[in-house]
Design a protein around this motif. Structure first.
Motif, PDB file in Angstrom:
ATOM      1  N   MET A  70      20.175   6.892  15.519  1.00  0.00           N
ATOM      2  CA  MET A  70      19.242   7.692  14.725  1.00  0.00           C
ATOM      3  C   MET A  70      18.675   6.874  13.573  1.00  0.00           C
ATOM      4  O   MET A  70      19.410   6.245  12.819  1.00  0.00           O
ATOM      5  CB  MET A  70      19.947   8.941  14.191  1.00  0.00           C
ATOM      6  CG  MET A  70      19.037   9.870  13.397  1.00  0.00           C
ATOM      7  SD  MET A  70      19.860  11.446  13.016  1.00  0.00           S
ATOM      8  CE  MET A  70      18.733  12.117  11.796  1.00  0.00           C
ATOM      9  N   ARG A  71      17.371   6.885  13.467  1.00  0.00           N
ATOM     10  CA  ARG A  71      16.726   6.248  12.320  1.00  0.00           C
ATOM     11  C   ARG A  71      15.844   7.277  11.613  1.00  0.00           C
ATOM     12  O   ARG A  71      15.330   8.207  12.241  1.00  0.00           O
ATOM     13  CB  ARG A  71      15.896   5.032  12.743  1.00  0.00           C
ATOM     14  CG  ARG A  71      14.747   5.334  13.689  1.00  0.00           C
ATOM     15  CD  ARG A  71      13.887   4.107  13.915  1.00  0.00           C
ATOM     16  NE  ARG A  71      12.861   4.356  14.919  1.00  0.00           N
ATOM     17  CZ  ARG A  71      11.737   3.651  15.037  1.00  0.00           C
ATOM     18  NH1 ARG A  71      11.507   2.653  14.211  1.00  0.00           N
ATOM     19  NH2 ARG A  71      10.852   3.935  15.987  1.00  0.00           N
ATOM     20  N   ILE A  72      15.686   7.083  10.320  1.00  0.00           N
ATOM     21  CA  ILE A  72      14.931   8.008   9.483  1.00  0.00           C
ATOM     22  C   ILE A  72      13.788   7.259   8.824  1.00  0.00           C
ATOM     23  O   ILE A  72      14.001   6.211   8.215  1.00  0.00           O
ATOM     24  CB  ILE A  72      15.851   8.643   8.418  1.00  0.00           C
ATOM     25  CG1 ILE A  72      16.965   9.452   9.094  1.00  0.00           C
ATOM     26  CG2 ILE A  72      15.045   9.535   7.477  1.00  0.00           C
ATOM     27  CD1 ILE A  72      18.033   9.941   8.132  1.00  0.00           C
ATOM     28  N   ILE A  73      12.574   7.795   8.953  1.00  0.00           N
ATOM     29  CA  ILE A  73      11.386   7.171   8.392  1.00  0.00           C
ATOM     30  C   ILE A  73      10.715   8.149   7.436  1.00  0.00           C
ATOM     31  O   ILE A  73      10.531   9.324   7.765  1.00  0.00           O
ATOM     32  CB  ILE A  73      10.394   6.769   9.506  1.00  0.00           C
ATOM     33  CG1 ILE A  73      11.025   5.724  10.423  1.00  0.00           C
ATOM     34  CG2 ILE A  73       9.084   6.239   8.906  1.00  0.00           C
ATOM     35  CD1 ILE A  73      10.152   5.340  11.605  1.00  0.00           C
ATOM     36  N   GLU A  74      10.356   7.666   6.256  1.00  0.00           N
ATOM     37  CA  GLU A  74       9.617   8.490   5.312  1.00  0.00           C
ATOM     38  C   GLU A  74       8.136   8.406   5.653  1.00  0.00           C
ATOM     39  O   GLU A  74       7.556   7.312   5.673  1.00  0.00           O
ATOM     40  CB  GLU A  74       9.853   8.029   3.875  1.00  0.00           C
ATOM     41  CG  GLU A  74       9.185   8.922   2.842  1.00  0.00           C
ATOM     42  CD  GLU A  74       9.554   8.579   1.412  1.00  0.00           C
ATOM     43  OE1 GLU A  74       9.004   9.217   0.482  1.00  0.00           O
ATOM     44  OE2 GLU A  74      10.414   7.693   1.217  1.00  0.00           O
ATOM     45  N   GLY A  75       7.511   9.532   5.948  1.00  0.00           N
ATOM     46  CA  GLY A  75       6.103   9.510   6.314  1.00  0.00           C
ATOM     47  C   GLY A  75       5.578  10.893   6.640  1.00  0.00           C
ATOM     48  O   GLY A  75       6.334  11.860   6.752  1.00  0.00           O
ATOM     49  N   ASP A  76       4.263  10.971   6.795  1.00  0.00           N
ATOM     50  CA  ASP A  76       3.560  12.218   7.071  1.00  0.00           C
ATOM     51  C   ASP A  76       3.355  12.353   8.575  1.00  0.00           C
ATOM     52  O   ASP A  76       2.934  11.395   9.242  1.00  0.00           O
ATOM     53  CB  ASP A  76       2.199  12.192   6.352  1.00  0.00           C
ATOM     54  CG  ASP A  76       1.512  13.542   6.339  1.00  0.00           C
ATOM     55  OD1 ASP A  76       1.510  14.215   7.381  1.00  0.00           O
ATOM     56  OD2 ASP A  76       0.961  13.923   5.293  1.00  0.00           O
ATOM     57  N   GLY A  77       3.637  13.530   9.108  1.00  0.00           N
ATOM     58  CA  GLY A  77       3.478  13.762  10.537  1.00  0.00           C
ATOM     59  C   GLY A  77       2.059  13.595  11.027  1.00  0.00           C
ATOM     60  O   GLY A  77       1.828  13.394  12.225  1.00  0.00           O
ATOM     61  N   ARG A  78       1.087  13.664  10.112  1.00  0.00           N
ATOM     62  CA  ARG A  78      -0.312  13.483  10.500  1.00  0.00           C
ATOM     63  C   ARG A  78      -0.685  12.017  10.654  1.00  0.00           C
ATOM     64  O   ARG A  78      -1.821  11.699  11.004  1.00  0.00           O
ATOM     65  CB  ARG A  78      -1.219  14.161   9.470  1.00  0.00           C
ATOM     66  CG  ARG A  78      -1.131  15.684   9.474  1.00  0.00           C
ATOM     67  CD  ARG A  78      -1.774  16.312   8.278  1.00  0.00           C
ATOM     68  NE  ARG A  78      -1.035  16.020   7.047  1.00  0.00           N
ATOM     69  CZ  ARG A  78      -1.258  16.608   5.883  1.00  0.00           C
ATOM     70  NH1 ARG A  78      -2.202  17.522   5.785  1.00  0.00           N
ATOM     71  NH2 ARG A  78      -0.544  16.289   4.819  1.00  0.00           N
ATOM     72  N   GLU A  79       0.268  11.123  10.397  1.00  0.00           N
ATOM     73  CA  GLU A  79      -0.010   9.686  10.451  1.00  0.00           C
ATOM     74  C   GLU A  79       0.898   8.975  11.446  1.00  0.00           C
ATOM     75  O   GLU A  79       1.308   7.833  11.238  1.00  0.00           O
ATOM     76  CB  GLU A  79       0.153   9.086   9.053  1.00  0.00           C
ATOM     77  CG  GLU A  79      -0.803   9.698   8.021  1.00  0.00           C
ATOM     78  CD  GLU A  79      -0.497   9.254   6.607  1.00  0.00           C
ATOM     79  OE1 GLU A  79       0.524   8.555   6.396  1.00  0.00           O
ATOM     80  OE2 GLU A  79      -1.289   9.587   5.697  1.00  0.00           O
ATOM     81  N   THR A  80       1.211   9.645  12.544  1.00  0.00           N
ATOM     82  CA  THR A  80       2.088   9.028  13.541  1.00  0.00           C
ATOM     83  C   THR A  80       1.481   7.762  14.135  1.00  0.00           C
ATOM     84  O   THR A  80       2.203   6.842  14.516  1.00  0.00           O
ATOM     85  CB  THR A  80       2.399  10.022  14.678  1.00  0.00           C
ATOM     86  OG1 THR A  80       1.167  10.594  15.159  1.00  0.00           O
ATOM     87  CG2 THR A  80       3.307  11.133  14.191  1.00  0.00           C
ATOM     88  N   GLY A  81       0.141   7.689  14.189  1.00  0.00           N
ATOM     89  CA  GLY A  81      -0.511   6.503  14.726  1.00  0.00           C
ATOM     90  C   GLY A  81      -0.243   5.257  13.914  1.00  0.00           C
ATOM     91  O   GLY A  81      -0.324   4.136  14.435  1.00  0.00           O
ATOM     92  N   ALA A  82       0.077   5.434  12.639  1.00  0.00           N
ATOM     93  CA  ALA A  82       0.369   4.283  11.775  1.00  0.00           C
ATOM     94  C   ALA A  82       1.797   3.788  11.954  1.00  0.00           C
ATOM     95  O   ALA A  82       2.128   2.667  11.558  1.00  0.00           O
ATOM     96  CB  ALA A  82       0.137   4.669  10.314  1.00  0.00           C
ATOM     97  N   HIS A  83       2.647   4.606  12.544  1.00  0.00           N
ATOM     98  CA  HIS A  83       4.064   4.259  12.672  1.00  0.00           C
ATOM     99  C   HIS A  83       4.476   3.904  14.098  1.00  0.00           C
ATOM    100  O   HIS A  83       5.393   3.093  14.281  1.00  0.00           O
ATOM    101  CB  HIS A  83       4.934   5.430  12.198  1.00  0.00           C
ATOM    102  CG  HIS A  83       4.785   5.770  10.753  1.00  0.00           C
ATOM    103  ND1 HIS A  83       5.329   5.021   9.742  1.00  0.00           N
ATOM    104  CD2 HIS A  83       4.141   6.802  10.145  1.00  0.00           C
ATOM    105  CE1 HIS A  83       5.050   5.566   8.567  1.00  0.00           C
ATOM    106  NE2 HIS A  83       4.329   6.649   8.786  1.00  0.00           N
TER     107      HIS A  83
END
Length: 233
Positions: A70-83
């Protein structure tokens, strides 16, 4: 509820298959951690720092093998393309998130893009076709009358949010290339249960009834929540 959702998600795949899972808006990581414990590779995406801190603390108490899955990333769900690259996941969870998003279509389109062919997009939303049920069952007749014909409501956190309708989401899923495969009702009989109440002795019977009602008409149509499963074509 978490167990019910997990079983409904797993039903789509062969028993024992290890899945690549993205949990968008994972909150404290309850569902993500359950899936990691079950052997899946899970990525949790969350923008609330307090929620992330709780999730990291909980994960730190797990065995090393689960921590590695399991990994945890801080980010906005509307920016999945950036991740993430297109097709990176077998399952994408978006549970209890759409109610806070005014324009959900771009978010959902982004989630569909990171799904592999045949992957599952799992949505858990407030049922906009049954908003009068909770106030009505609680004897709040004015609240029940006000709930007809609207998708706006105040949630248990005291926030003004939005419910979603099955028909509209069915159209949206078809439009983003992840048409609806199946759907379930969640919390058909237990939506008015008091938060923090003691677990009843007959909890297994309760769960069995909820699971059966959640896949049976007409009961699932008046559930507090809807669990929609779209499959990437």
């Amino acid at each position: 509820m978490a167990r019910q959702l997990e079983e409904q998600i797993s039903a789509r795949f062969p028993v024992g298959q290890r899945l690549r899972v993205l949990d968008v808006g994972m909150g404290r990581g309850t569902q993500a951690l359950r899936l990691a414990r079950a052997g899946h590779q899970v990525t949790g995406l969350e923008q609330d720092a307090a929620m992330i801190a709780v999730a990291r603390e909980t994960l730190a108490g797990e065995p090393e093998g689960i921590q590695e899955r399991m990994r945890i990333i801080e980010g906005d769900g509307r920016e999945t393309g950036a991740h993430f690259l297109p097709g990176s996941f077998d399952v994408v969870l978006c549970h209890g998130v759409l109610m806070y998003v005014e324009e959900p279509d771009p978010l959902l389109a982004g989630l569909a893009r990171v799904l592999a062919h045949g992957g599952l997009l799992s949505l858990l939303v407030r049922n906009g076709d049954a908003l009068a049920m909770r106030p009505g069952l609680s004897g709040d007749w004015a609240g029940a009358l006000a709930a007809f014909g609207t998708t706006a409501y105040r949630n248990q956190l005291g926030l003004d949010v939005r419910a979603d309708r099955l028909g509209a989401l069915t159209d949206t899923l078809a439009g983003i290339g992840a048409p609806l495969h199946t759907w379930y009702g969640v919390r058909v009989f237990t939506d008015t249960a008091v938060a923090g109440a003691e677990v009843p002795d007959d909890v297994e019977a309760l769960l069995a009834v909820e699971e059966r009602a959640g896949r049976t008409d007409p009961y699932r149509g008046v559930a507090a929540l809807l669990h929609l499963c779209g499959v990437r074509d």
